[in-house]
Design a protein around this motif. Structure first.
Motif, short mmCIF file in Angstrom:
data_model
loop_
_atom_site.label_atom_id
_atom_site.label_comp_id
_atom_site.label_asym_id
_atom_site.label_seq_id
_atom_site.Cartn_x
_atom_site.Cartn_y
_atom_site.Cartn_z
N ASP A 71 -9.02 6.35 5.63
CA ASP A 71 -9.63 6.86 5.07
C ASP A 71 -11.16 7.02 5.42
N ASP A 72 -11.87 5.74 6.28
CA ASP A 72 -12.75 5.97 7.09
C ASP A 72 -13.27 6.63 8.10
N GLN A 73 -11.93 6.97 9.32
CA GLN A 73 -12.17 7.17 10.07
C GLN A 73 -12.36 9.09 9.60
N TYR A 76 -15.55 10.10 8.62
CA TYR A 76 -16.49 10.21 9.71
C TYR A 76 -16.21 11.41 10.29
N PRO A 100 -16.67 3.96 12.14
CA PRO A 100 -16.03 3.35 11.83
C PRO A 100 -15.40 2.92 12.61
#
Length: 102
Positions: A71-73, A76, A100
């Motif tokens: 989810d962070d990727q 971003y 991330p």
């Protein structure tokens, strides 16, 4: 003529002529007119590089046995793409999202 201009010539300063002042001011106006497009181009180039640095996340995720992006990727990469849509976007001073860890 808002400013007084001097010309350094033959080792001495002398007042600029009206023609020289007009040329100086025309060049300054042209530089100012080009500043925003140049800043926008520089921003777009840097953003493209940041996205390219993370393309392998998407490539890896698309492989049959690949690892999905976190989810962070995903966030971003989406944040990078949306930067210039923000109301307060400033191409002269972009605030980059933090990448991330891979």
């Amino acid at each position: 003529m808002a400013d007084e201009y001097n010309i350094f010539e033959n080792g001495e300063l002398r007042p600029a002529t009206p023609e020289e002042i007009a040329e100086i001011e025309a060049r300054a106006a042209a530089a100012e007119a080009n500043a925003l497009p140049l800043a926008t181009d520089a921003f777009n180039t840097e953003r493209a590089a940041k996205l390219a640095e993370t393309d392998w996340w998407a490539i890896r995720a698309s492989e049959p046995s690949g690892t999905p992006m976190t989810d962070d990727q995903l966030a971003y990469r989406a944040a990078l793409r949306a930067m210039d849509d923000a109301e307060d976007f400033d191409p002269f001073n972009p605030v980059w999202p933090e990448s991330p860890s891979s």
